[in-house]
Motif scaffolding. Structure first.
Motif, mmCIF file in Angstrom:
data_model
loop_
_atom_site.group_PDB
_atom_site.id
_atom_site.type_symbol
_atom_site.label_atom_id
_atom_site.label_comp_id
_atom_site.label_asym_id
_atom_site.label_seq_id
_atom_site.Cartn_x
_atom_site.Cartn_y
_atom_site.Cartn_z
ATOM 1 N N ILE A 1 -0.826 -8.276 -8.525
ATOM 2 C CA ILE A 1 -0.444 -8.218 -7.118
ATOM 3 C C ILE A 1 -1.697 -8.407 -6.272
ATOM 4 O O ILE A 1 -2.747 -7.831 -6.557
ATOM 5 N N VAL A 2 -1.588 -9.192 -5.234
ATOM 6 C CA VAL A 2 -2.682 -9.390 -4.289
ATOM 7 C C VAL A 2 -2.207 -8.906 -2.925
ATOM 8 O O VAL A 2 -1.066 -9.143 -2.540
ATOM 9 N N GLY A 3 -3.075 -8.216 -2.228
ATOM 10 C CA GLY A 3 -2.670 -7.674 -0.941
ATOM 11 C C GLY A 3 -3.821 -7.536 0.020
ATOM 12 O O GLY A 3 -4.939 -7.991 -0.240
ATOM 13 N N TRP A 4 -3.521 -6.878 1.129
ATOM 14 C CA TRP A 4 -4.515 -6.643 2.183
ATOM 15 C C TRP A 4 -4.458 -5.182 2.631
ATOM 16 O O TRP A 4 -3.374 -4.606 2.804
ATOM 17 N N PHE A 5 -5.619 -4.623 2.804
ATOM 18 C CA PHE A 5 -5.786 -3.327 3.445
ATOM 19 C C PHE A 5 -6.678 -3.537 4.657
ATOM 20 O O PHE A 5 -7.333 -4.577 4.792
ATOM 21 N N ARG A 6 -6.714 -2.553 5.516
ATOM 22 C CA ARG A 6 -7.623 -2.628 6.656
ATOM 23 C C ARG A 6 -8.162 -1.251 6.981
ATOM 24 O O ARG A 6 -7.551 -0.233 6.657
ATOM 25 N N ARG A 7 -9.334 -1.274 7.613
ATOM 26 C CA ARG A 7 -9.927 -0.032 8.092
ATOM 27 C C ARG A 7 -10.374 -0.252 9.524
ATOM 28 O O ARG A 7 -11.279 -1.061 9.790
ATOM 29 N N ALA A 8 -9.737 0.469 10.421
ATOM 30 C CA ALA A 8 -10.112 0.417 11.829
ATOM 31 C C ALA A 8 -11.252 1.382 12.096
ATOM 32 O O ALA A 8 -11.433 2.349 11.337
ATOM 33 N N PRO A 9 -12.021 1.167 13.135
ATOM 34 C CA PRO A 9 -13.136 2.063 13.448
ATOM 35 C C PRO A 9 -12.675 3.516 13.580
ATOM 36 O O PRO A 9 -11.733 3.805 14.330
ATOM 37 N N GLY A 10 -13.293 4.397 12.842
ATOM 38 C CA GLY A 10 -12.975 5.809 12.932
ATOM 39 C C GLY A 10 -11.685 6.232 12.273
ATOM 40 O O GLY A 10 -11.250 7.379 12.430
ATOM 41 N N LYS A 11 -11.060 5.333 11.535
ATOM 42 C CA LYS A 11 -9.776 5.657 10.914
ATOM 43 C C LYS A 11 -9.840 5.476 9.400
ATOM 44 O O LYS A 11 -10.759 4.878 8.862
ATOM 45 N N GLU A 12 -8.820 6.007 8.752
ATOM 46 C CA GLU A 12 -8.713 5.846 7.308
ATOM 47 C C GLU A 12 -8.267 4.429 6.959
ATOM 48 O O GLU A 12 -7.619 3.743 7.749
ATOM 49 N N ARG A 13 -8.596 4.048 5.762
ATOM 50 C CA ARG A 13 -8.138 2.760 5.250
ATOM 51 C C ARG A 13 -6.614 2.789 5.125
ATOM 52 O O ARG A 13 -6.045 3.804 4.721
#
Length: 124
Positions: free
Chosen positions: A32-44
């Motif tokens: 499986i291939v996917g995407w995560f993100r981490r915003a400034p000051g937030k959890e992944r």
């Protein structure tokens, strides 16, 4: 390099961007291939994932209806088309690969391979 993400940049709210993840052949055909993100000051946080067959996709509620994940078999790539972008979409986006079970597909710890990340900034 097993995962190489590209396509980040600066865009105004309401605009669009397309991220692409170049995936090594062995990984592209096996997991499986996917995407995560981490915003400034937030959890992944999980964004989206697509199974190797390409026929099943999963999205976080926050992006459902705005983002579309797809596989490009000719390029061994997984793309994330992001439309109607919002300032809260600002984050570093990471391409990931793994073999999580369906019920745990949003768990970051189950993805053993991570790309270097690409920054997306959405201005208001």
């Amino acid at each position: 390099v097993q995962l190489q993400a590209s396509g980040g940049g600066l865009v105004q709210a309401g605009g669009y961007l397309r991220l692409s993840c170049a995936v090594s052949g062995r990984i592209y055909s096996s997991g499986i291939v996917g995407w995560f993100r981490r915003a400034p000051g937030k959890e992944r946080e999980f964004v989206s994932a697509i199974r190797k067959s390409g026929d099943r996709t999963t999205y976080a509620d926050s992006v459902k209806g705005r983002f579309t994940i797809s596989r490009d078999n000719a390029k061994n790539a997984v793309d994330l088309q992001k439309n109607s972008l919002k300032p809260e979409d600002t984050a570093v986006y990471y391409c990931v690969a793994g073999r999580p079970i369906t019920s745990a597909i949003m768990m970051s710890s189950l993805y053993r391979i991570w790309g270097q990340g690409t920054l997306v900034t959405v201005s208001s």
